[in-house]
Design a protein around this motif. Sequence first.
Motif, PDB file in Angstrom:
ATOM      1  N   THR A 107     -25.388  20.362   1.309  1.00  0.00           N
ATOM      2  CA  THR A 107     -26.075  20.999   2.439  1.00  0.00           C
ATOM      3  C   THR A 107     -25.110  21.884   3.230  1.00  0.00           C
ATOM      4  N   LEU A 108     -23.911  21.371   3.492  1.00  0.00           N
ATOM      5  CA  LEU A 108     -22.907  22.160   4.223  1.00  0.00           C
ATOM      6  C   LEU A 108     -22.519  23.412   3.441  1.00  0.00           C
ATOM      7  N   HIS A 109     -22.343  23.244   2.136  1.00  0.00           N
ATOM      8  CA  HIS A 109     -21.990  24.371   1.265  1.00  0.00           C
ATOM      9  C   HIS A 109     -23.100  25.425   1.308  1.00  0.00           C
ATOM     10  N   ALA A 110     -24.345  24.975   1.281  1.00  0.00           N
ATOM     11  CA  ALA A 110     -25.488  25.897   1.326  1.00  0.00           C
ATOM     12  C   ALA A 110     -25.562  26.628   2.669  1.00  0.00           C
ATOM     13  N   LYS A 111     -25.039  25.997   3.727  1.00  0.00           N
ATOM     14  CA  LYS A 111     -25.005  26.634   5.055  1.00  0.00           C
ATOM     15  C   LYS A 111     -23.883  27.673   5.141  1.00  0.00           C
ATOM     16  N   GLY A 112     -23.022  27.720   4.112  1.00  0.00           N
ATOM     17  CA  GLY A 112     -21.926  28.682   4.109  1.00  0.00           C
ATOM     18  C   GLY A 112     -20.618  28.146   4.666  1.00  0.00           C
ATOM     19  N   VAL A 113     -20.549  26.812   4.907  1.00  0.00           N
ATOM     20  CA  VAL A 113     -19.297  26.215   5.380  1.00  0.00           C
ATOM     21  C   VAL A 113     -18.328  26.107   4.200  1.00  0.00           C
ATOM     22  N   LYS A 114     -17.088  26.555   4.392  1.00  0.00           N
ATOM     23  CA  LYS A 114     -16.076  26.418   3.340  1.00  0.00           C
ATOM     24  C   LYS A 114     -15.569  24.977   3.360  1.00  0.00           C
ATOM     25  N   LEU A 115     -15.551  24.332   2.212  1.00  0.00           N
ATOM     26  CA  LEU A 115     -15.154  22.923   2.113  1.00  0.00           C
ATOM     27  C   LEU A 115     -13.791  22.807   1.434  1.00  0.00           C
ATOM     28  N   PHE A 116     -12.940  21.966   2.009  1.00  0.00           N
ATOM     29  CA  PHE A 116     -11.602  21.717   1.464  1.00  0.00           C
ATOM     30  C   PHE A 116     -11.328  20.223   1.440  1.00  0.00           C
ATOM     31  N   VAL A 117     -10.476  19.807   0.509  1.00  0.00           N
ATOM     32  CA  VAL A 117      -9.885  18.464   0.570  1.00  0.00           C
ATOM     33  C   VAL A 117      -8.444  18.631   1.030  1.00  0.00           C
ATOM     34  N   ALA A 118      -8.014  17.758   1.955  1.00  0.00           N
ATOM     35  CA  ALA A 118      -6.602  17.679   2.362  1.00  0.00           C
ATOM     36  C   ALA A 118      -6.207  16.208   2.266  1.00  0.00           C
ATOM     37  N   SER A 119      -5.463  15.882   1.212  1.00  0.00           N
ATOM     38  CA  SER A 119      -5.164  14.481   0.904  1.00  0.00           C
ATOM     39  C   SER A 119      -3.670  14.246   0.729  1.00  0.00           C
ATOM     40  N   ASN A 120      -3.222  13.047   1.084  1.00  0.00           N
ATOM     41  CA  ASN A 120      -1.827  12.668   0.840  1.00  0.00           C
ATOM     42  C   ASN A 120      -1.593  12.187  -0.591  1.00  0.00           C
ATOM     43  N   GLY A 121      -2.607  12.282  -1.438  1.00  0.00           N
ATOM     44  CA  GLY A 121      -2.507  11.770  -2.808  1.00  0.00           C
ATOM     45  C   GLY A 121      -1.820  12.719  -3.781  1.00  0.00           C
ATOM     46  N   LEU A 122      -1.807  12.295  -5.050  1.00  0.00           N
ATOM     47  CA  LEU A 122      -1.230  13.097  -6.132  1.00  0.00           C
ATOM     48  C   LEU A 122      -2.189  14.207  -6.545  1.00  0.00           C
ATOM     49  N   GLU A 123      -1.620  15.326  -6.968  1.00  0.00           N
ATOM     50  CA  GLU A 123      -2.431  16.493  -7.348  1.00  0.00           C
ATOM     51  C   GLU A 123      -3.483  16.152  -8.404  1.00  0.00           C
ATOM     52  N   GLN A 124      -3.048  15.513  -9.500  1.00  0.00           N
ATOM     53  CA  GLN A 124      -3.989  15.247 -10.601  1.00  0.00           C
ATOM     54  C   GLN A 124      -5.121  14.328 -10.152  1.00  0.00           C
ATOM     55  N   TYR A 125      -4.782  13.306  -9.386  1.00  0.00           N
ATOM     56  CA  TYR A 125      -5.786  12.352  -8.907  1.00  0.00           C
ATOM     57  C   TYR A 125      -6.832  13.065  -8.042  1.00  0.00           C
ATOM     58  N   VAL A 126      -6.371  13.822  -7.070  1.00  0.00           N
ATOM     59  CA  VAL A 126      -7.282  14.511  -6.146  1.00  0.00           C
ATOM     60  C   VAL A 126      -8.202  15.470  -6.906  1.00  0.00           C
ATOM     61  N   LYS A 127      -7.636  16.256  -7.799  1.00  0.00           N
ATOM     62  CA  LYS A 127      -8.438  17.236  -8.549  1.00  0.00           C
ATOM     63  C   LYS A 127      -9.401  16.555  -9.519  1.00  0.00           C
ATOM     64  N   ILE A 210     -18.183   9.006  13.281  1.00  0.00           N
ATOM     65  CA  ILE A 210     -19.410   8.743  12.520  1.00  0.00           C
ATOM     66  C   ILE A 210     -19.252   7.428  11.754  1.00  0.00           C
ATOM     67  N   THR A 211     -20.344   6.692  11.636  1.00  0.00           N
ATOM     68  CA  THR A 211     -20.323   5.424  10.897  1.00  0.00           C
ATOM     69  C   THR A 211     -21.094   5.550   9.584  1.00  0.00           C
ATOM     70  N   ASP A 212     -21.532   6.769   9.301  1.00  0.00           N
ATOM     71  CA  ASP A 212     -22.290   7.057   8.073  1.00  0.00           C
ATOM     72  C   ASP A 212     -22.026   8.538   7.787  1.00  0.00           C
ATOM     73  N   PHE A 213     -21.597   8.870   6.575  1.00  0.00           N
ATOM     74  CA  PHE A 213     -21.178  10.245   6.281  1.00  0.00           C
ATOM     75  C   PHE A 213     -22.266  11.263   6.557  1.00  0.00           C
ATOM     76  N   ALA A 214     -23.512  10.903   6.276  1.00  0.00           N
ATOM     77  CA  ALA A 214     -24.629  11.852   6.461  1.00  0.00           C
ATOM     78  C   ALA A 214     -24.798  12.263   7.918  1.00  0.00           C
ATOM     79  N   LYS A 215     -24.279  11.465   8.848  1.00  0.00           N
ATOM     80  CA  LYS A 215     -24.372  11.784  10.284  1.00  0.00           C
ATOM     81  C   LYS A 215     -23.601  13.058  10.630  1.00  0.00           C
TER      82      LYS A 215
END
Length: 221
Positions: A107-127, A210-215
């Motif tokens: 829904t956010l993507h359809a609204k035109g919001v650019k989505l990113f992940v910013a994680s402290n994890g390993l590159e391969q795992y995140v991708k 938020i206590t639920d992601f959809a919120k």
Amino acid sequence: MKHACPEAMLFDLDGTLFQTETLLLPAYDSAFEQLNREGTYTKGTPPKELILSSLGMLLEHIWARVLPDADEQVRRRADELLLREQVEGLKRGDGVFYPGVEQTLRTLHAKGVKLFVASNGLEQYVKDVIRLKGLGELFTGLYSAGEYETRSKVDLVKILLERHDIKSAWMVGDRSSDVEAGKNNGLPVVGCKYAQFGKDSELEGADMIITDFAKLLELVE
């Protein structure tokens, strides 16, 4: 209270989008079984609570907590095996996103919001989590401490914002490192309080909870 929709949203991965334990715990057991078989670490599997409570930290800090009595070589091997087992698990279909994540992101993507992940994890795992779970086309970029060799999420988010020339964004995450990364880069922070990996004080300073992601959709106009 509704807020103007930002140009971009930056998401932590583990404990925010991805229900990490559904992939991590079987992989953790398998990795330590292998460490034992090869004689690298023979003191049994450390308590799972240690790794779950460390999620969101940089890998070197995670292994310092999980294997305080082991040297660097053992920790590196544990890291290698855990990643391998998690990637195998993803290929088998293990691991799930939190309820509402996929639909909300679409829904956010359809609204035109650019989505990113910013994680402290390993590159391969995140991708691999994003790609193998079928959400790759929704994201403008997947940023990890593993790929950019950042010492803190503050630096990772700074690189992301500069690289994409983003003027308005929200940081969305479940740990104090996410709050810090957002605040130190001048971003409003949405704290996710459903994973329960961290301490109750983790989200102090967040602008919204938020206590639920959809919120998340209810927060934007």
